[in-house]
Design a protein around this motif. Sequence first.
Motif, PDB file in Angstrom:
ATOM      1  N   GLY A   1       0.984  -1.320   0.164  1.00 15.86           N
ATOM      2  CA  GLY A   1      -0.084  -0.014  -0.081  1.00 15.86           C
ATOM      3  C   GLY A   1       0.432   1.395  -0.422  1.00 15.86           C
ATOM      4  O   GLY A   1       0.512   2.052   0.184  1.00 15.86           O
TER       5      GLY A   1
ATOM      6  N   THR B   1       2.677   2.525  -6.205  1.00 12.92           N
ATOM      7  CA  THR B   1       1.708   2.043  -4.942  1.00 12.92           C
ATOM      8  C   THR B   1       2.347   0.706  -4.931  1.00 12.92           C
ATOM      9  O   THR B   1       1.469  -0.424  -5.995  1.00 12.92           O
ATOM     10  CB  THR B   1      -0.201   2.272  -5.013  1.00 12.92           C
ATOM     11  OG1 THR B   1      -0.549   3.477  -4.624  1.00 12.92           O
ATOM     12  CG2 THR B   1      -0.078   2.079  -3.041  1.00 12.92           C
TER      13      THR B   1
ATOM     14  N   SER C   1       1.097  -3.169  -4.506  1.00 18.19           N
ATOM     15  CA  SER C   1       0.468  -4.095  -4.793  1.00 18.19           C
ATOM     16  C   SER C   1      -0.228  -5.219  -3.301  1.00 18.19           C
ATOM     17  O   SER C   1      -1.139  -6.250  -3.609  1.00 18.19           O
ATOM     18  CB  SER C   1       0.263  -3.713  -5.984  1.00 18.19           C
ATOM     19  OG  SER C   1       0.411  -4.682  -6.625  1.00 18.19           O
TER      20      SER C   1
END
Length: 319
Positions: free
Chosen positions: A206, A220, A222
Amino acid sequence: MVDRANRPSALHAPSAAAPGPQVDISGSGASSRVTARLPSGESVEILLHGATVISWKSDGGEKENLWLSEKAVLDGSKAVRGGVPIVFPVFGPPPANHATSSLPQHGFARTSRWEFLGKSTSEDTVESSAVKLDFGLYSSNLSAEARKAWPYDFGLVYSVTLSKDSLQTVMNVRNEGTEVFEFQMLFHTYLRVKDITTTTLTGLLGVPYTDKVLNNTTSTQSTPSLSITSEIDRVYTSIPQSTATVLENGTPRFDIVRDNVEDTVVWNPWKEKAAAMADFAPQDGWKNMICVEVGTVGGWQRLEGGDGFEGGQVVKSLL
Ligand SMILES: O=P(O)(O)OC[C@H]1O[C@@H](O)[C@H](O)[C@@H](O)[C@@H]1O
Protein backbone atom coordinates in the motif's frame (compact mmCIF):
# COMPACT_ATOMS: atom_id res chain seq x y z
CA MET A 1 13.99 20.19 17.97
CA VAL A 2 14.71 16.63 19.00
CA ASP A 3 11.45 15.91 20.75
CA ARG A 4 11.03 12.17 20.40
CA ALA A 5 10.06 10.21 23.44
CA ASN A 6 12.26 7.28 22.42
CA ARG A 7 15.62 8.85 21.80
CA PRO A 8 18.38 6.24 21.97
CA SER A 9 19.62 6.30 25.53
CA ALA A 10 23.13 5.85 26.87
CA LEU A 11 24.07 2.25 27.50
CA HIS A 12 24.26 0.91 31.05
CA ALA A 13 27.34 1.35 33.16
CA PRO A 14 29.65 -1.65 33.02
CA SER A 15 29.45 -4.25 35.75
CA ALA A 16 32.70 -5.45 37.24
CA ALA A 17 32.12 -9.17 36.68
CA ALA A 18 31.32 -9.63 32.98
CA PRO A 19 33.91 -9.41 30.21
CA GLY A 20 33.42 -6.31 28.11
CA PRO A 21 33.16 -5.56 24.41
CA GLN A 22 36.52 -4.80 22.83
CA VAL A 23 37.05 -1.67 20.74
CA ASP A 24 40.17 -1.21 18.62
CA ILE A 25 41.32 1.61 16.39
CA SER A 26 43.63 0.53 13.60
CA GLY A 27 45.09 1.68 10.30
CA SER A 28 46.27 5.15 9.52
CA GLY A 29 45.22 8.04 7.32
CA ALA A 30 42.25 7.34 5.10
CA SER A 31 42.16 3.66 6.01
CA SER A 32 41.76 4.28 9.78
CA ARG A 33 38.98 2.16 11.20
CA VAL A 34 37.24 1.27 14.43
CA THR A 35 36.44 -2.36 15.18
CA ALA A 36 34.23 -3.52 18.02
CA ARG A 37 33.72 -7.08 19.15
CA LEU A 38 31.34 -8.46 21.77
CA PRO A 39 32.53 -11.18 24.14
CA SER A 40 30.19 -13.57 22.28
CA GLY A 41 32.07 -12.91 18.98
CA GLU A 42 29.77 -10.52 17.06
CA SER A 43 31.61 -7.62 15.48
CA VAL A 44 31.35 -4.40 13.51
CA GLU A 45 34.00 -2.54 11.53
CA ILE A 46 33.71 1.13 10.59
CA LEU A 47 36.01 3.17 8.38
CA LEU A 48 36.53 6.78 9.46
CA HIS A 49 36.27 7.53 5.76
CA GLY A 50 32.56 8.23 5.40
CA ALA A 51 31.95 6.60 8.81
CA THR A 52 31.13 3.65 6.58
CA VAL A 53 30.25 0.38 8.30
CA ILE A 54 32.10 -2.16 6.14
CA SER A 55 31.40 -5.32 8.12
CA TRP A 56 28.80 -6.50 10.60
CA LYS A 57 29.03 -10.09 11.77
CA SER A 58 26.45 -11.80 13.94
CA ASP A 59 25.97 -15.40 15.05
CA GLY A 60 29.10 -15.40 17.22
CA GLY A 61 31.04 -13.65 14.45
CA GLU A 62 30.34 -16.42 11.94
CA LYS A 63 27.79 -14.65 9.73
CA GLU A 64 28.62 -11.56 7.65
CA ASN A 65 25.41 -9.57 7.17
CA LEU A 66 26.68 -6.88 4.80
CA TRP A 67 27.77 -7.07 1.20
CA LEU A 68 31.04 -5.31 0.37
CA SER A 69 32.42 -5.21 -3.15
CA GLU A 70 35.80 -6.92 -3.58
CA LYS A 71 36.79 -3.83 -5.53
CA ALA A 72 35.46 -1.31 -3.01
CA VAL A 73 37.87 1.60 -2.73
CA LEU A 74 38.73 1.96 0.95
CA ASP A 75 41.50 4.56 0.70
CA GLY A 76 39.26 7.59 0.99
CA SER A 77 39.38 8.56 -2.68
CA LYS A 78 35.75 7.62 -3.37
CA ALA A 79 32.60 6.35 -1.66
CA VAL A 80 32.70 2.73 -0.51
CA ARG A 81 30.78 0.27 -2.72
CA GLY A 82 29.07 -1.80 -0.06
CA GLY A 83 28.54 -1.80 3.69
CA VAL A 84 26.53 1.16 4.95
CA PRO A 85 27.55 4.43 3.26
CA ILE A 86 25.79 7.52 4.64
CA VAL A 87 23.81 9.74 2.30
CA PHE A 88 23.69 13.41 3.43
CA PRO A 89 22.62 16.17 2.74
CA VAL A 90 21.09 15.12 -0.58
CA PHE A 91 19.87 11.80 -1.95
CA GLY A 92 20.66 10.98 -5.58
CA PRO A 93 21.60 13.62 -8.09
CA PRO A 94 20.90 17.02 -6.49
CA PRO A 95 17.98 18.92 -8.01
CA ALA A 96 18.74 22.11 -9.90
CA ASN A 97 17.60 25.24 -8.11
CA HIS A 98 18.17 23.79 -4.66
CA ALA A 99 20.85 24.71 -2.13
CA THR A 100 22.41 21.26 -2.66
CA SER A 101 22.63 21.62 -6.46
CA SER A 102 26.45 21.84 -6.59
CA LEU A 103 27.02 18.71 -4.49
CA PRO A 104 27.86 15.28 -5.91
CA GLN A 105 25.28 12.46 -6.00
CA HIS A 106 24.34 11.40 -2.42
CA GLY A 107 26.20 14.39 -0.90
CA PHE A 108 29.48 14.57 0.97
CA ALA A 109 29.03 12.52 4.17
CA ARG A 110 30.13 9.25 2.50
CA THR A 111 33.33 10.81 1.16
CA SER A 112 34.32 12.90 4.19
CA ARG A 113 36.58 11.80 6.98
CA TRP A 114 34.70 11.58 10.28
CA GLU A 115 36.04 11.80 13.82
CA PHE A 116 35.69 8.90 16.23
CA LEU A 117 34.06 10.47 19.29
CA GLY A 118 34.22 7.44 21.58
CA LYS A 119 32.39 4.37 22.81
CA SER A 120 29.97 3.40 25.53
CA THR A 121 29.43 -0.17 26.52
CA SER A 122 27.00 -2.36 28.34
CA GLU A 123 28.59 -5.40 29.91
CA ASP A 124 25.86 -6.89 32.08
CA THR A 125 26.38 -10.41 30.83
CA VAL A 126 28.08 -11.92 27.80
CA GLU A 127 24.62 -12.43 26.30
CA SER A 128 23.36 -8.89 26.76
CA SER A 129 26.48 -6.88 26.12
CA ALA A 130 26.37 -4.08 23.56
CA VAL A 131 28.66 -1.37 22.36
CA LYS A 132 27.82 2.06 20.96
CA LEU A 133 30.34 3.89 18.80
CA ASP A 134 29.90 7.59 18.07
CA PHE A 135 31.28 9.45 15.05
CA GLY A 136 31.15 13.16 14.30
CA LEU A 137 31.27 15.28 11.17
CA TYR A 138 31.15 19.07 11.35
CA SER A 139 31.23 21.82 8.75
CA SER A 140 34.79 22.53 9.83
CA ASN A 141 35.86 18.99 8.77
CA LEU A 142 34.66 19.38 5.19
CA SER A 143 36.86 19.77 2.15
CA ALA A 144 37.00 23.36 0.86
CA GLU A 145 35.06 22.18 -2.17
CA ALA A 146 32.18 20.67 -0.16
CA ARG A 147 32.09 23.65 2.19
CA LYS A 148 31.77 25.99 -0.75
CA ALA A 149 29.02 23.87 -2.32
CA TRP A 150 26.99 23.68 0.93
CA PRO A 151 28.07 26.56 3.15
CA TYR A 152 25.99 25.81 6.26
CA ASP A 153 27.18 25.29 9.83
CA PHE A 154 26.12 21.82 10.90
CA GLY A 155 27.06 19.02 13.23
CA LEU A 156 26.37 15.34 12.63
CA VAL A 157 26.70 12.70 15.32
CA TYR A 158 26.35 9.17 13.99
CA SER A 159 25.90 6.36 16.52
CA VAL A 160 26.39 2.72 15.63
CA THR A 161 25.30 0.22 18.29
CA LEU A 162 26.27 -3.42 18.01
CA SER A 163 24.19 -5.89 20.00
CA LYS A 164 24.15 -9.66 19.78
CA ASP A 165 21.60 -9.90 16.96
CA SER A 166 21.25 -6.35 15.72
CA LEU A 167 22.96 -3.25 14.47
CA GLN A 168 21.43 0.13 15.18
CA THR A 169 22.41 3.25 13.27
CA VAL A 170 21.18 6.67 14.41
CA MET A 171 21.93 10.06 12.87
CA ASN A 172 21.67 13.26 14.83
CA VAL A 173 21.76 16.40 12.68
CA ARG A 174 22.14 19.86 14.21
CA ASN A 175 21.97 23.24 12.59
CA GLU A 176 24.83 25.04 14.34
CA GLY A 177 24.32 28.26 12.42
CA THR A 178 21.62 30.90 12.16
CA GLU A 179 20.52 30.23 8.59
CA VAL A 180 17.82 27.61 7.89
CA PHE A 181 18.94 24.60 5.87
CA GLU A 182 17.19 21.65 4.22
CA PHE A 183 18.61 18.15 4.00
CA GLN A 184 17.93 14.53 3.13
CA MET A 185 19.59 11.64 4.95
CA LEU A 186 19.72 7.90 4.34
CA PHE A 187 21.60 4.77 5.42
CA HIS A 188 22.58 3.09 2.15
CA THR A 189 22.67 -0.43 3.60
CA TYR A 190 23.92 -3.24 1.33
CA LEU A 191 22.50 -6.42 2.89
CA ARG A 192 24.11 -9.72 1.97
CA VAL A 193 21.70 -12.36 0.68
CA LYS A 194 22.19 -15.89 -0.68
CA ASP A 195 20.38 -15.34 -3.96
CA ILE A 196 18.51 -12.21 -5.06
CA THR A 197 16.16 -14.27 -7.22
CA THR A 198 14.75 -16.03 -4.15
CA THR A 199 14.84 -12.92 -1.95
CA THR A 200 11.61 -11.09 -1.13
CA LEU A 201 10.76 -8.00 0.85
CA THR A 202 7.61 -7.42 2.91
CA GLY A 203 6.32 -4.42 4.84
CA LEU A 204 5.61 -2.10 1.94
CA LEU A 205 2.05 -3.04 1.00
CA GLY A 206 0.00 0.00 0.00
CA VAL A 207 3.03 2.31 0.03
CA PRO A 208 3.51 4.80 -2.83
CA TYR A 209 6.82 4.74 -4.65
CA THR A 210 8.73 6.44 -7.40
CA ASP A 211 10.27 4.00 -9.85
CA LYS A 212 13.64 5.29 -11.07
CA VAL A 213 13.91 2.38 -13.51
CA LEU A 214 10.61 3.44 -15.13
CA ASN A 215 11.41 7.12 -15.70
CA ASN A 216 10.42 8.23 -12.20
CA THR A 217 6.82 7.15 -12.64
CA THR A 218 4.82 6.80 -9.44
CA SER A 219 2.95 3.72 -8.35
CA THR A 220 1.70 1.93 -5.23
CA GLN A 221 2.98 -1.37 -3.88
CA SER A 222 0.06 -3.70 -4.55
CA THR A 223 1.43 -7.03 -3.31
CA PRO A 224 2.43 -7.85 0.27
CA SER A 225 5.64 -9.47 -0.93
CA LEU A 226 8.06 -7.79 -3.35
CA SER A 227 10.12 -10.19 -5.48
CA ILE A 228 13.26 -8.89 -7.16
CA THR A 229 13.44 -10.28 -10.68
CA SER A 230 15.28 -7.51 -12.53
CA GLU A 231 16.98 -4.18 -11.86
CA ILE A 232 15.12 -2.34 -9.10
CA ASP A 233 15.50 1.28 -7.96
CA ARG A 234 12.42 2.46 -6.07
CA VAL A 235 11.90 5.19 -3.53
CA TYR A 236 9.07 4.21 -1.16
CA THR A 237 7.82 7.21 0.83
CA SER A 238 5.73 7.99 3.92
CA ILE A 239 5.64 4.35 4.98
CA PRO A 240 3.19 3.74 7.84
CA GLN A 241 4.57 0.32 8.85
CA SER A 242 7.77 0.64 10.88
CA THR A 243 9.27 -2.73 9.91
CA ALA A 244 10.31 -4.20 6.58
CA THR A 245 11.49 -7.80 6.37
CA VAL A 246 13.92 -9.38 3.94
CA LEU A 247 13.18 -13.07 3.39
CA GLU A 248 15.34 -15.73 1.79
CA ASN A 249 13.31 -18.55 0.23
CA GLY A 250 10.40 -17.42 2.38
CA THR A 251 12.38 -17.48 5.63
CA PRO A 252 12.82 -14.13 7.39
CA ARG A 253 16.48 -13.08 7.26
CA PHE A 254 16.51 -9.40 8.31
CA ASP A 255 14.04 -7.07 9.98
CA ILE A 256 14.68 -3.40 9.31
CA VAL A 257 12.93 -1.17 11.83
CA ARG A 258 12.75 2.56 11.12
CA ASP A 259 12.72 5.22 13.81
CA ASN A 260 11.61 8.77 12.95
CA VAL A 261 12.39 8.34 9.24
CA GLU A 262 9.62 7.45 6.81
CA ASP A 263 11.20 6.41 3.54
CA THR A 264 12.98 3.36 2.13
CA VAL A 265 14.86 2.91 -1.13
CA VAL A 266 15.11 -0.57 -2.60
CA TRP A 267 17.97 -0.99 -5.05
CA ASN A 268 19.67 -3.78 -6.95
CA PRO A 269 21.59 -2.85 -10.12
CA TRP A 270 21.24 -6.30 -11.72
CA LYS A 271 23.71 -7.60 -14.29
CA GLU A 272 24.25 -4.74 -16.78
CA LYS A 273 24.38 -1.84 -14.33
CA ALA A 274 26.68 -3.81 -12.01
CA ALA A 275 29.03 -4.49 -14.94
CA ALA A 276 29.16 -0.75 -15.64
CA MET A 277 30.49 0.05 -12.14
CA ALA A 278 34.28 -0.04 -11.98
CA ASP A 279 34.28 -0.75 -8.23
CA PHE A 280 31.73 -3.61 -8.34
CA ALA A 281 33.08 -7.14 -7.86
CA PRO A 282 32.71 -10.01 -8.28
CA GLN A 283 30.86 -9.54 -11.55
CA ASP A 284 27.87 -11.54 -10.33
CA GLY A 285 27.96 -9.91 -6.86
CA TRP A 286 24.58 -8.32 -7.56
CA LYS A 287 23.09 -11.78 -6.94
CA ASN A 288 24.19 -11.58 -3.31
CA MET A 289 23.05 -8.12 -2.30
CA ILE A 290 19.96 -6.06 -1.78
CA CYS A 291 20.07 -2.44 -0.72
CA VAL A 292 17.28 -1.57 1.68
CA GLU A 293 18.03 2.07 2.40
CA VAL A 294 16.16 3.69 5.24
CA GLY A 295 16.06 7.47 5.52
CA THR A 296 14.26 10.70 4.91
CA VAL A 297 14.40 11.42 1.19
CA GLY A 298 10.82 11.89 -0.03
CA GLY A 299 10.98 15.60 0.66
CA TRP A 300 13.33 17.81 2.69
CA GLN A 301 13.90 18.09 6.41
CA ARG A 302 14.08 21.76 7.28
CA LEU A 303 16.16 22.83 10.27
CA GLU A 304 16.11 26.30 11.80
CA GLY A 305 19.31 27.61 13.36
CA GLY A 306 19.95 25.83 16.66
CA ASP A 307 17.50 23.00 15.93
CA GLY A 308 18.20 19.28 15.63
CA PHE A 309 16.80 16.14 14.05
CA GLU A 310 17.34 12.51 14.91
CA GLY A 311 16.40 9.40 12.96
CA GLY A 312 17.64 5.85 12.73
CA GLN A 313 17.12 2.17 12.11
CA VAL A 314 17.66 -1.15 13.78
CA VAL A 315 18.63 -4.00 11.49
CA LYS A 316 18.04 -7.40 13.08
CA SER A 317 19.74 -10.52 11.84
CA LEU A 318 17.14 -13.24 12.22
CA LEU A 319 19.25 -16.36 11.80
O1 LIG B 1 26.63 4.62 -7.42
P1 LIG B 1 26.11 5.34 -6.21
O2 LIG B 1 26.29 6.84 -6.28
O3 LIG B 1 26.68 4.76 -4.94
O4 LIG B 1 24.56 5.10 -6.16
C1 LIG B 1 24.05 3.81 -6.15
C2 LIG B 1 22.52 3.82 -6.16
O5 LIG B 1 22.06 4.35 -4.95
C3 LIG B 1 20.65 4.25 -4.78
O6 LIG B 1 20.31 4.74 -3.54
C4 LIG B 1 19.96 5.04 -5.86
O7 LIG B 1 18.56 4.95 -5.72
C5 LIG B 1 20.41 4.55 -7.21
O8 LIG B 1 19.81 5.33 -8.22
C6 LIG B 1 21.92 4.59 -7.32
O9 LIG B 1 22.32 4.04 -8.56
